[in-house]
Design a protein around this motif. Structure first.
Motif, PDB file in Angstrom:
ATOM      1  N   PRO A  98      98.724  40.126 109.335  1.00  0.00           N
ATOM      2  CA  PRO A  98      98.182  39.226 108.298  1.00  0.00           C
ATOM      3  C   PRO A  98      99.190  38.191 107.816  1.00  0.00           C
ATOM      4  O   PRO A  98      98.809  37.064 107.484  1.00  0.00           O
ATOM      5  N   LEU A  99     100.482  38.554 107.781  1.00  0.00           N
ATOM      6  CA  LEU A  99     101.484  37.604 107.310  1.00  0.00           C
ATOM      7  C   LEU A  99     101.720  36.468 108.292  1.00  0.00           C
ATOM      8  O   LEU A  99     102.327  35.454 107.936  1.00  0.00           O
ATOM      9  N   ALA A 100     101.256  36.614 109.518  1.00  0.00           N
ATOM     10  CA  ALA A 100     101.387  35.539 110.497  1.00  0.00           C
ATOM     11  C   ALA A 100     100.315  34.472 110.315  1.00  0.00           C
ATOM     12  O   ALA A 100     100.400  33.401 110.921  1.00  0.00           O
ATOM     13  N   LYS A 101      99.311  34.742 109.479  1.00  0.00           N
ATOM     14  CA  LYS A 101      98.227  33.797 109.246  1.00  0.00           C
ATOM     15  C   LYS A 101      98.597  32.878 108.082  1.00  0.00           C
ATOM     16  O   LYS A 101      98.801  33.335 106.957  1.00  0.00           O
ATOM     17  N   THR A 102      98.675  31.609 108.356  1.00  0.00           N
ATOM     18  CA  THR A 102      99.094  30.641 107.330  1.00  0.00           C
ATOM     19  C   THR A 102      98.068  30.521 106.200  1.00  0.00           C
ATOM     20  O   THR A 102      98.418  30.071 105.110  1.00  0.00           O
ATOM     21  N   ALA A 103      96.837  30.906 106.447  1.00  0.00           N
ATOM     22  CA  ALA A 103      95.808  30.784 105.407  1.00  0.00           C
ATOM     23  C   ALA A 103      95.845  31.923 104.402  1.00  0.00           C
ATOM     24  O   ALA A 103      95.107  31.886 103.404  1.00  0.00           O
ATOM     25  N   LEU A 104      96.666  32.931 104.617  1.00  0.00           N
ATOM     26  CA  LEU A 104      96.712  34.086 103.720  1.00  0.00           C
ATOM     27  C   LEU A 104      97.286  33.675 102.366  1.00  0.00           C
ATOM     28  O   LEU A 104      98.387  33.120 102.284  1.00  0.00           O
ATOM     29  N   LYS A 105      96.563  33.972 101.293  1.00  0.00           N
ATOM     30  CA  LYS A 105      97.031  33.642  99.952  1.00  0.00           C
ATOM     31  C   LYS A 105      98.192  34.554  99.555  1.00  0.00           C
ATOM     32  O   LYS A 105      98.155  35.762  99.785  1.00  0.00           O
TER      33      LYS A 105
END
Length: 291
Positions: free
Chosen positions: A98-105
């Motif tokens: 999940p931390l690799a996804k730039t859209a993660l708040k």
């Protein structure tokens, strides 16, 4: 391909010399250790051993083979390495995905906290009190759970995941796959190099872990191999190695038994590394250059 200039040839030659010297610094002590472990007591006492065994003998390894204390510590280290590495990899992959996804708040805040732990580590006494308060002292959990996720390894895994095409995840979601399935069924087969790299990092760290067991383990029945090696090298007691043998203690050299013990303890990592070397090199390079 253009011809190398004199400066480039000199640089390559110096590079080869320096790297050769570094290789010798690593290999020479290990060769001497093996030579001493196969040498007789008299040869070791008179300091006749350099890089080849003198008066070849297997007695030192025979003592290690019959030493139940050593094999119990060996078994504990294998258990901790296998179980601890499995925990490390599972949690690292679940956190990195999940931390690799730039859209993660909140992603930047979490990454900042991870980097903070790389700069400022938890002091020993608070960490010990936490481990004690949850009842993990004198259990194998104490040397597996506190370091369940390595910050550097996590960042390396995040960097690798960010280099994978996001279109794969989007296409899988269109087909109705959940995030958990996307990670294990799509991303994992593509991430074999980084998985092998981190597995080696974690496994070697567990196998060589000395400080954790020293702080949290006092029960002799669950002391791992590194604590046993410390006892053998710093306060050697030959009687412990002769419990199951009828020979006189005077026939053996403590130094030879020490060398044989260290040699056997090194074998597992030496056996594993060649099989994952290809993935290790590829994963380390890919994880370091992808952003």
């Amino acid at each position: 391909m253009h011809a190398k200039s004199p400066g480039e040839r000199i640089f390559d030659a110096l590079n080869a010399v320096v790297l050769t010297l570094f290789c010798l610094l690593v290999i020479v002590p290990f060769v001497h250790l093996l030579a001493a472990s196969f040498s007789s007591k008299d040869a070791l006492i008179h300091n006749l051993v350099t890089f080849w065994p003198v008066d070849w003998t297997l007695d030192n390894y025979r003592l290690v083979w019959y030493n139940q204390i050593f094999w119990n510590a060996f078994r504990i280290s294998v258990l901790v390495t296998v179980a601890g590495t499995a925990i490390n990899m599972y949690l690292t992959l679940l956190t990195a995905y999940p931390l690799a996804k730039t859209a993660l708040k909140g992603r930047r805040l979490v990454l900042l906290a991870i980097v903070f732990t790389m700069i400022f580590s938890v002091p020993l006494i608070p960490m010990y009190l936490i481990v004690k308060s949850v009842g993990m002292v004198n259990t194998l959990w104490a040397i597996m759970i506190p370091n369940a996720i390595g910050a550097f390894n996590l960042i390396l895994c995040i960097t690798f995941f960010r280099g994978l095409p996001e279109e794969l995840s989007d296409a899988a979601k269109v087909d109705g796959m959940r995030e958990h399935s996307i990670l294990w069924r799509i991303f994992m087969p593509l991430s074999l190099p980084i998985v092998m790299t981190l597995t080696l990092f974690y496994a070697v760290a567990h196998w060589n872990n000395y400080m954790g067991p020293l702080f949290y383990i006092t029960d002799p029945a669950i002391k791992p191999l590194q604590l046993y090696l410390y006892a053998v090298l710093s306060q050697f007691n030959t009687q412990d190695s002769l419990l199951n043998l009828s020979e006189s203690i005077d026939q053996f050299s403590p130094l030879g038994i020490q060398m044989a013990t260290v040699g056997v303890a090194t074998v597992p990592i030496l056996l594993i590394y060649p099989f994952i070397q290809k993935h290790f090199i590829r994963g380390a390079l890919l994880g370091s250059v992808k952003g």
